[in-house]
Motif scaffolding. Sequence first.
Motif, mmCIF file in Angstrom:
data_model
loop_
_atom_site.group_PDB
_atom_site.id
_atom_site.type_symbol
_atom_site.label_atom_id
_atom_site.label_comp_id
_atom_site.label_asym_id
_atom_site.label_seq_id
_atom_site.Cartn_x
_atom_site.Cartn_y
_atom_site.Cartn_z
ATOM 1 N N GLN A 186 0.722 -1.108 0.132
ATOM 2 C CA GLN A 186 -0.108 -0.022 -0.080
ATOM 3 C C GLN A 186 0.914 1.312 -0.024
ATOM 4 N N MET A 187 1.997 1.066 0.935
ATOM 5 C CA MET A 187 2.893 2.426 0.635
ATOM 6 C C MET A 187 3.532 2.612 -0.566
ATOM 7 N N ARG A 188 3.860 1.651 -1.329
ATOM 8 C CA ARG A 188 4.425 1.538 -2.432
ATOM 9 C C ARG A 188 3.279 2.314 -3.636
ATOM 10 N N LYS A 189 2.033 2.100 -3.610
ATOM 11 C CA LYS A 189 1.319 2.587 -4.349
ATOM 12 C C LYS A 189 1.056 4.158 -4.163
ATOM 13 N N GLU A 190 1.121 4.267 -2.633
ATOM 14 C CA GLU A 190 0.846 5.827 -2.377
ATOM 15 C C GLU A 190 2.158 6.709 -2.459
ATOM 16 N N PHE A 191 3.540 6.168 -2.076
ATOM 17 C CA PHE A 191 4.614 7.152 -2.240
ATOM 18 C C PHE A 191 5.571 6.679 -3.516
ATOM 19 N N GLY A 192 5.323 5.433 -4.130
ATOM 20 C CA GLY A 192 6.077 5.230 -5.249
ATOM 21 C C GLY A 192 7.441 4.961 -5.076
ATOM 22 N N ALA A 193 8.485 5.668 -5.738
ATOM 23 C CA ALA A 193 9.862 5.410 -5.620
ATOM 24 C C ALA A 193 10.453 6.129 -4.253
ATOM 25 N N ALA A 194 9.763 6.811 -3.655
ATOM 26 C CA ALA A 194 10.257 7.402 -2.293
ATOM 27 C C ALA A 194 10.288 6.086 -1.277
ATOM 28 N N TYR A 195 9.242 5.274 -1.339
ATOM 29 C CA TYR A 195 9.196 4.143 -0.460
ATOM 30 C C TYR A 195 10.002 3.053 -0.907
ATOM 31 N N ASP A 196 10.306 2.989 -2.285
ATOM 32 C CA ASP A 196 11.382 2.054 -2.680
ATOM 33 C C ASP A 196 12.626 2.199 -2.146
ATOM 34 N N SER A 197 13.134 3.514 -2.239
ATOM 35 C CA SER A 197 14.362 4.097 -1.660
ATOM 36 C C SER A 197 14.535 3.821 -0.211
ATOM 37 N N TYR A 198 13.388 4.030 0.515
ATOM 38 C CA TYR A 198 13.398 3.948 1.927
ATOM 39 C C TYR A 198 13.315 2.484 2.225
ATOM 40 N N ALA A 199 12.707 1.745 1.662
ATOM 41 C CA ALA A 199 12.895 0.047 2.067
ATOM 42 C C ALA A 199 14.051 -0.387 1.583
ATOM 43 N N GLN A 200 14.886 0.082 0.662
ATOM 44 C CA GLN A 200 16.045 -0.406 0.163
ATOM 45 C C GLN A 200 17.181 -0.245 1.184
ATOM 46 N N ARG A 201 17.169 1.058 2.049
ATOM 47 C CA ARG A 201 18.134 1.193 3.035
ATOM 48 C C ARG A 201 17.690 1.079 4.417
ATOM 49 N N THR A 202 16.257 0.524 4.532
ATOM 50 C CA THR A 202 15.888 0.114 6.033
ATOM 51 C C THR A 202 15.464 -1.259 5.960
ATOM 52 N N PRO A 203 15.884 -1.949 6.873
ATOM 53 C CA PRO A 203 15.406 -3.279 7.131
ATOM 54 C C PRO A 203 14.079 -3.439 7.625
ATOM 55 N N ARG A 204 13.296 -4.542 7.166
ATOM 56 C CA ARG A 204 11.797 -4.804 7.502
ATOM 57 C C ARG A 204 11.530 -4.990 8.972
ATOM 58 N N PHE A 205 12.394 -5.918 9.580
ATOM 59 C CA PHE A 205 12.262 -6.005 11.032
ATOM 60 C C PHE A 205 13.555 -6.224 11.867
ATOM 61 N N ILE A 206 14.515 -6.544 11.381
ATOM 62 C CA ILE A 206 15.916 -6.861 12.217
ATOM 63 C C ILE A 206 16.811 -5.540 11.775
ATOM 64 N N PRO A 207 17.174 -4.673 12.651
ATOM 65 C CA PRO A 207 17.806 -3.614 12.498
ATOM 66 C C PRO A 207 19.193 -3.956 12.081
ATOM 67 N N HIS A 208 20.136 -3.052 11.469
ATOM 68 C CA HIS A 208 21.340 -3.374 11.182
ATOM 69 C C HIS A 208 22.089 -3.215 12.559
ATOM 70 N N ILE A 209 23.236 -3.948 12.662
ATOM 71 C CA ILE A 209 23.880 -3.918 13.984
ATOM 72 C C ILE A 209 24.597 -2.610 14.077
ATOM 73 N N ILE A 210 25.604 -2.520 12.748
ATOM 74 C CA ILE A 210 26.283 -1.158 12.559
ATOM 75 C C ILE A 210 25.425 -0.236 11.560
ATOM 76 N N LYS A 211 25.135 0.812 11.765
ATOM 77 C CA LYS A 211 24.302 1.667 10.886
ATOM 78 C C LYS A 211 25.453 2.146 9.895
ATOM 79 N N THR A 212 25.178 1.995 8.582
ATOM 80 C CA THR A 212 25.870 2.749 7.621
ATOM 81 C C THR A 212 25.245 3.560 6.564
ATOM 82 N N GLY A 213 25.949 4.536 5.940
ATOM 83 C CA GLY A 213 25.452 5.407 5.249
ATOM 84 C C GLY A 213 25.029 4.971 3.795
ATOM 85 N N SER A 214 25.285 3.889 3.332
ATOM 86 C CA SER A 214 25.086 3.195 2.112
ATOM 87 C C SER A 214 23.835 2.258 2.151
#
Length: 216
Positions: A186-214
Amino acid sequence: MNHGEAAYGLWSLVIINSAIFIMFAFSFFKPASARDWRTFGAFAAFVVALFVEMYGFPLTIYLLSGWLQTRYPGLDLMSHNTGHLWSTLLGEKGDPHFSPLHIASYIFLGYGFYLLSAAWNILYHAQRRHTLATSGPYERVRHPQYIAFVLILLGFLLQWPTLLTLLMFPVLLFMYGRLAVTEENQMRKEFGAAYDSYAQRTPRFIPHIIKTGSPT
């Protein structure tokens, strides 16, 4: 066996405790959509099932009574402390309310409710602005509200495991996982590429132990 005051049949405590935890979670989650209500309803059912066995009728103890009496002769099955099955099964002595697992349960419960509150605050303001929620807990994971519910459920299981809630737990995990995927679509339908970019850098459930900028 003499177990003193009745530990079960206390239906007023079932109602009071269930109401407190359900209303406390409701005040943070504030379900609005049908999806939200399904999520919250499943959580509420888990809580009610838990407190029914904690103070109403000890179904798990009843079903395991033969095995428990054989393995732990002299165990008072109708005492409240016996219901803390992890302490019983691990052979811990003393008050189970001060056992490491019970203390850990408080940590899970406390952090779970804190995370639920923090996530809702960010999501509420994002929804009012019709923008993506990407700050606070949403900066680390895409679904902190579902993680919060899982932490709360784990806290309850560490404190008072029952056959019913142990069976419900994986079902709830599956349910939250499916709801998360539906929400993302639903978020992809509403926000499109902005959500795809967010999803690419942010895990779904398990956070990155070491936060990176890439992106990962």
